[in-house]
Design a protein around this motif. Structure first.
Motif, PDB file in Angstrom:
ATOM      1  N   ALA A  85      32.017  37.551  18.823  1.00  0.00           N
ATOM      2  CA  ALA A  85      31.778  38.994  18.925  1.00  0.00           C
ATOM      3  C   ALA A  85      31.017  39.323  20.202  1.00  0.00           C
ATOM      4  CB  ALA A  85      31.006  39.486  17.699  1.00  0.00           C
ATOM      5  N   GLU A  86      30.073  38.453  20.580  1.00  0.00           N
ATOM      6  CA  GLU A  86      29.306  38.682  21.804  1.00  0.00           C
ATOM      7  C   GLU A  86      30.200  38.618  23.034  1.00  0.00           C
ATOM      8  OE1 GLU A  86      25.823  36.424  24.359  1.00  0.00           O
ATOM      9  OE2 GLU A  86      25.644  36.472  22.171  1.00  0.00           O
ATOM     10  N   GLU A  87      31.151  37.657  23.043  1.00  0.00           N
ATOM     11  CA  GLU A  87      32.073  37.549  24.174  1.00  0.00           C
ATOM     12  C   GLU A  87      32.980  38.775  24.260  1.00  0.00           C
ATOM     13  OE1 GLU A  87      32.011  35.320  26.603  1.00  0.00           O
ATOM     14  OE2 GLU A  87      30.226  34.532  25.599  1.00  0.00           O
ATOM     15  N   LYS A  88      33.416  39.273  23.117  1.00  0.00           N
ATOM     16  CA  LYS A  88      34.263  40.474  23.108  1.00  0.00           C
ATOM     17  C   LYS A  88      33.460  41.702  23.530  1.00  0.00           C
ATOM     18  CE  LYS A  88      37.768  38.961  19.801  1.00  0.00           C
ATOM     19  NZ  LYS A  88      38.453  39.221  18.526  1.00  0.00           N
ATOM     20  N   PHE A  89      32.176  41.705  23.187  1.00  0.00           N
ATOM     21  CA  PHE A  89      31.287  42.787  23.609  1.00  0.00           C
ATOM     22  C   PHE A  89      31.189  42.809  25.138  1.00  0.00           C
ATOM     23  CE2 PHE A  89      26.950  44.465  24.388  1.00  0.00           C
ATOM     24  CZ  PHE A  89      27.071  45.696  23.753  1.00  0.00           C
ATOM     25  N   LYS A  90      31.016  41.616  25.737  1.00  0.00           N
ATOM     26  CA  LYS A  90      30.955  41.499  27.194  1.00  0.00           C
ATOM     27  C   LYS A  90      32.298  41.855  27.828  1.00  0.00           C
ATOM     28  CE  LYS A  90      27.510  37.756  27.299  1.00  0.00           C
ATOM     29  NZ  LYS A  90      27.282  36.337  27.691  1.00  0.00           N
ATOM     30  N   GLU A  91      33.386  41.408  27.213  1.00  0.00           N
ATOM     31  CA  GLU A  91      34.729  41.666  27.741  1.00  0.00           C
ATOM     32  C   GLU A  91      35.013  43.158  27.777  1.00  0.00           C
ATOM     33  OE1 GLU A  91      39.085  39.699  26.962  1.00  0.00           O
ATOM     34  OE2 GLU A  91      38.103  40.608  25.227  1.00  0.00           O
ATOM     35  N   ALA A  92      34.631  43.868  26.712  1.00  0.00           N
ATOM     36  CA  ALA A  92      34.849  45.316  26.655  1.00  0.00           C
ATOM     37  C   ALA A  92      34.019  46.033  27.715  1.00  0.00           C
ATOM     38  CB  ALA A  92      34.508  45.840  25.257  1.00  0.00           C
ATOM     39  N   ALA A  93      32.773  45.567  27.922  1.00  0.00           N
ATOM     40  CA  ALA A  93      31.903  46.171  28.932  1.00  0.00           C
ATOM     41  C   ALA A  93      32.474  45.972  30.329  1.00  0.00           C
ATOM     42  CB  ALA A  93      30.500  45.571  28.839  1.00  0.00           C
ATOM     43  N   GLU A  94      33.021  44.781  30.592  1.00  0.00           N
ATOM     44  CA  GLU A  94      33.622  44.500  31.900  1.00  0.00           C
ATOM     45  C   GLU A  94      34.837  45.389  32.137  1.00  0.00           C
ATOM     46  OE1 GLU A  94      36.028  40.803  33.862  1.00  0.00           O
ATOM     47  OE2 GLU A  94      34.054  40.357  33.026  1.00  0.00           O
ATOM     48  N   ALA A  95      35.660  45.555  31.102  1.00  0.00           N
ATOM     49  CA  ALA A  95      36.841  46.412  31.231  1.00  0.00           C
ATOM     50  C   ALA A  95      36.428  47.855  31.494  1.00  0.00           C
ATOM     51  CB  ALA A  95      37.685  46.330  29.949  1.00  0.00           C
ATOM     52  N   TYR A  96      35.420  48.318  30.787  1.00  0.00           N
ATOM     53  CA  TYR A  96      34.974  49.704  30.962  1.00  0.00           C
ATOM     54  C   TYR A  96      34.338  49.910  32.329  1.00  0.00           C
ATOM     55  CZ  TYR A  96      32.495  54.099  30.284  1.00  0.00           C
ATOM     56  OH  TYR A  96      32.031  55.381  30.434  1.00  0.00           O
ATOM     57  N   GLU A  97      33.596  48.915  32.808  1.00  0.00           N
ATOM     58  CA  GLU A  97      32.935  49.037  34.101  1.00  0.00           C
ATOM     59  C   GLU A  97      33.951  49.266  35.212  1.00  0.00           C
ATOM     60  OE1 GLU A  97      31.003  47.750  37.849  1.00  0.00           O
ATOM     61  OE2 GLU A  97      32.690  46.783  36.848  1.00  0.00           O
ATOM     62  N   VAL A  98      35.140  48.683  35.078  1.00  0.00           N
ATOM     63  CA  VAL A  98      36.197  48.846  36.085  1.00  0.00           C
ATOM     64  C   VAL A  98      36.989  50.128  35.854  1.00  0.00           C
ATOM     65  CG1 VAL A  98      38.360  47.877  36.969  1.00  0.00           C
ATOM     66  CG2 VAL A  98      36.398  46.384  36.547  1.00  0.00           C
ATOM     67  N   LEU A  99      37.440  50.345  34.630  1.00  0.00           N
ATOM     68  CA  LEU A  99      38.334  51.477  34.354  1.00  0.00           C
ATOM     69  C   LEU A  99      37.622  52.825  34.379  1.00  0.00           C
ATOM     70  CD1 LEU A  99      40.611  50.019  31.517  1.00  0.00           C
ATOM     71  CD2 LEU A  99      40.943  49.980  33.994  1.00  0.00           C
ATOM     72  N   SER A 100      36.300  52.824  34.256  1.00  0.00           N
ATOM     73  CA  SER A 100      35.558  54.085  34.297  1.00  0.00           C
ATOM     74  C   SER A 100      35.211  54.495  35.719  1.00  0.00           C
ATOM     75  CB  SER A 100      34.261  53.965  33.478  1.00  0.00           C
ATOM     76  OG  SER A 100      33.402  52.977  34.041  1.00  0.00           O
ATOM     77  N   ASN A 101      35.441  53.585  36.673  1.00  0.00           N
ATOM     78  CA  ASN A 101      35.174  53.864  38.078  1.00  0.00           C
ATOM     79  C   ASN A 101      36.500  54.147  38.782  1.00  0.00           C
ATOM     80  OD1 ASN A 101      34.932  53.253  40.981  1.00  0.00           O
ATOM     81  ND2 ASN A 101      32.829  52.675  40.483  1.00  0.00           N
ATOM     82  N   PRO A 102      36.736  55.396  39.252  1.00  0.00           N
ATOM     83  CA  PRO A 102      38.042  55.747  39.843  1.00  0.00           C
ATOM     84  C   PRO A 102      38.488  54.819  40.956  1.00  0.00           C
ATOM     85  CG  PRO A 102      36.704  57.722  39.502  1.00  0.00           C
ATOM     86  CD  PRO A 102      35.807  56.548  39.223  1.00  0.00           C
ATOM     87  N   GLU A 103      37.549  54.417  41.837  1.00  0.00           N
ATOM     88  CA  GLU A 103      37.920  53.548  42.963  1.00  0.00           C
ATOM     89  C   GLU A 103      38.316  52.164  42.472  1.00  0.00           C
ATOM     90  OE1 GLU A 103      35.911  51.563  46.966  1.00  0.00           O
ATOM     91  OE2 GLU A 103      34.901  53.215  45.949  1.00  0.00           O
ATOM     92  N   LYS A 104      37.517  51.595  41.546  1.00  0.00           N
ATOM     93  CA  LYS A 104      37.830  50.267  41.017  1.00  0.00           C
ATOM     94  C   LYS A 104      39.103  50.304  40.183  1.00  0.00           C
ATOM     95  CE  LYS A 104      33.112  48.415  40.905  1.00  0.00           C
ATOM     96  NZ  LYS A 104      32.054  47.846  40.052  1.00  0.00           N
ATOM     97  N   LYS A 105      39.291  51.391  39.441  1.00  0.00           N
ATOM     98  CA  LYS A 105      40.499  51.529  38.620  1.00  0.00           C
ATOM     99  C   LYS A 105      41.748  51.549  39.490  1.00  0.00           C
ATOM    100  CE  LYS A 105      42.518  54.430  34.964  1.00  0.00           C
ATOM    101  NZ  LYS A 105      43.832  54.650  35.571  1.00  0.00           N
ATOM    102  N   GLN A 106      41.665  52.257  40.621  1.00  0.00           N
ATOM    103  CA  GLN A 106      42.807  52.313  41.537  1.00  0.00           C
ATOM    104  C   GLN A 106      43.138  50.927  42.096  1.00  0.00           C
ATOM    105  OE1 GLN A 106      42.194  54.829  44.931  1.00  0.00           O
ATOM    106  NE2 GLN A 106      44.305  54.734  45.602  1.00  0.00           N
ATOM    107  N   ARG A 107      42.083  50.165  42.480  1.00  0.00           N
ATOM    108  CA  ARG A 107      42.317  48.822  43.007  1.00  0.00           C
ATOM    109  C   ARG A 107      42.872  47.911  41.920  1.00  0.00           C
ATOM    110  NH1 ARG A 107      37.038  49.177  45.234  1.00  0.00           N
ATOM    111  NH2 ARG A 107      36.380  47.463  43.890  1.00  0.00           N
ATOM    112  N   TYR A 108      42.378  48.083  40.692  1.00  0.00           N
ATOM    113  CA  TYR A 108      42.860  47.255  39.593  1.00  0.00           C
ATOM    114  C   TYR A 108      44.331  47.556  39.292  1.00  0.00           C
ATOM    115  CZ  TYR A 108      43.386  45.177  34.981  1.00  0.00           C
ATOM    116  OH  TYR A 108      43.844  44.444  33.910  1.00  0.00           O
ATOM    117  N   ASP A 109      44.692  48.840  39.286  1.00  0.00           N
ATOM    118  CA  ASP A 109      46.079  49.228  39.027  1.00  0.00           C
ATOM    119  C   ASP A 109      47.011  48.684  40.100  1.00  0.00           C
ATOM    120  OD1 ASP A 109      45.309  50.560  36.756  1.00  0.00           O
ATOM    121  OD2 ASP A 109      45.306  52.550  37.655  1.00  0.00           O
ATOM    122  N   GLN A 110      46.507  48.564  41.332  1.00  0.00           N
ATOM    123  CA  GLN A 110      47.346  48.103  42.444  1.00  0.00           C
ATOM    124  C   GLN A 110      47.405  46.585  42.560  1.00  0.00           C
ATOM    125  OE1 GLN A 110      46.222  49.775  46.205  1.00  0.00           O
ATOM    126  NE2 GLN A 110      47.964  48.895  47.298  1.00  0.00           N
TER     127      GLN A 110
END
Length: 386
Positions: free
Chosen positions: A43-68
């Motif tokens: 559960a702790e690893e999934k907690f960290k995984e979700a935070a990492e995903a949100y940290e990228v997808l909630s940032n427009p610039e990082k989200k754009q780089r991730y999508d590309q």
């Protein structure tokens, strides 16, 4: 182990709005919160995984780089030595996204933004640093490990980053009582309004240093140099930015380190030109060689290869050497090497050479022009309007 797709982690689509992404992360964070799953490592690893995903997808610039570019675009390529979110510690997640929990689990929620830790006190974060790294074509194709010297703020060794001479050099802040924030109540037409802000006296530390470290003047950080090893995955491109978590400036008085942002620049190759994941080489041949056929040496990243040129090969013909291009940064195969054939026309001829060419002008083999199927696209278009 390969990272999971961030959209899959949060169970949202690529077209999800910022609000939908935030709600999805909050749902996952509450589901796998350590207080709700004590001692559960998965559960702790999934907690960290979700935070990492949100940290990228909630940032427009990082989200754009991730999508590309996928994980490599935000520094999350498997085995690349980067971390998209950089949350190696649960404390970092509470510091960064404490407001997401909205009051759940008591003291972890409601402390507002990326500057408060689990105790509610403000946690200083060091600033990010940006460096440029130039790669040659061989490094781009094969990946590289670079060691760079960076001037940055590092933790003071004399006080271990605390800013104080010793453990007894502190006193509790009288303004905030050690909480790091102050609450104000204002009377408005709509009733009482309560606001909370960082304590102006202790700047959110909750305590005051009575005897500061002489080497860092109480800041806990000093200016120094650090040699940082960076693993760069194969297939990166000009302008791509990779994130090395925790290698930026150190936060004052034991704060969170910033990140090192690595911007890729490409060094031009003498004989090969990059076009996406393909490489292009312009091959110049003499008129006799292209007419009679020959064998040509073609440069590749791995070295020279020999290619047979068929007799009668037409100018501008493209020869494709499959798999001799650049690997896709996300691991989806490898591009090709495209060899474009050109005819080199000499500007000066001897008298004998001129007589030979004049004789060829009247030769039957040089009288017949190209068939319609052999004409270029522009030649065919010109014929249509004549």
């Amino acid at each position: 182990m390969a990272k999971r797709d961030y959209y899959e982690v949060l169970e949202v689509s690529k077209s999800a709005t910022a609000d939908e992404i935030k709600k999805a992360y909050r749902k996952k964070a509450i589901q796998f919160h350590p207080d709700k799953n004590p001692g559960n490592q998965e559960a702790e690893e999934k907690f960290k995984e979700a935070a990492e995903a949100y940290e990228v997808l909630s940032n427009p610039e990082k989200k754009q780089r991730y999508d590309q570019f996928g994980h490599a675009g935000v520094g999350g390529a498997a085995g690349g030595g980067f971390s998209g979110g950089g949350f190696s510690d649960i404390e970092d997640i509470f510091s960064a996204f404490g407001d997401i929990f909205g009051g759940h689990f008591g003291g972890f929620g409601g402390f507002g933004g990326s500057s408060r830790g689990r105790s509610g006190r403000r946690v200083a974060r060091g600033s990010d640093l940006r460096v440029k790294v130039k790669l040659n074509l061989n490094e781009i194709v094969n990946g590289a490990e670079k060691k760079i010297k960076v001037k940055k703020h590092v933790a003071c060794q004399h006080c271990n980053g605390t800013g104080a001479k010793n453990a007894s050099s502190y006193t509790t802040c009288n303004t905030c009582g050690g909480s790091g924030h102050v609450t104000r109540i204002q009377h408005t037409l709509l009733g009482q309004m309560q606001t909370s802000s960082t304590c102006p006296t202790c700047q959110g530390d909750g305590k005051m240093i009575t005897d500061k470290c002489n080497h860092c003047a109480g800041e806990g950080v000093v200016r120094d140099e650090e040699v940082i090893s960076i693993k760069i995955p194969a297939g990166v491109g000009e302008g791509m930015q990779l994130n090395v978590s925790g290698k930026g400036n150190t936060g004052r008085r034991g704060g969170i380190n910033g990140d090192l942002l690595v911007v890729i620049t490409e060094e031009e190759h003498e004989e090969l030109v990059r076009d996406g994941n393909n490489l292009i080489h312009n091959l110049f041949l003499s008129f006799p060689d292209i007419t009679l056929g020959t064998t040509a040496e073609i440069p590749t990243v791995e070295g020279k290869v020999k290619v047979k040129i068929e007799p009668g090969t037409q100018p501008e013909k493209i020869l494709r050497l499959r798999g001799k291009g650049i690997p896709d940064v996300n691991g989806y195969g490898r591009g090709d090497l495209l060899v474009r054939v050109h005819v080199w026309i000499p500007k000066k001829l001897s008298a004998e050479e001129k007589r030979m060419l004049e004789k060829l002008q009247t030769s039957p083999g040089f009288q017949e022009g190209p068939s319609y199927s052999e004409k270029s696209f522009f030649a065919k278009m010109r014929d249509m309007f004549e």
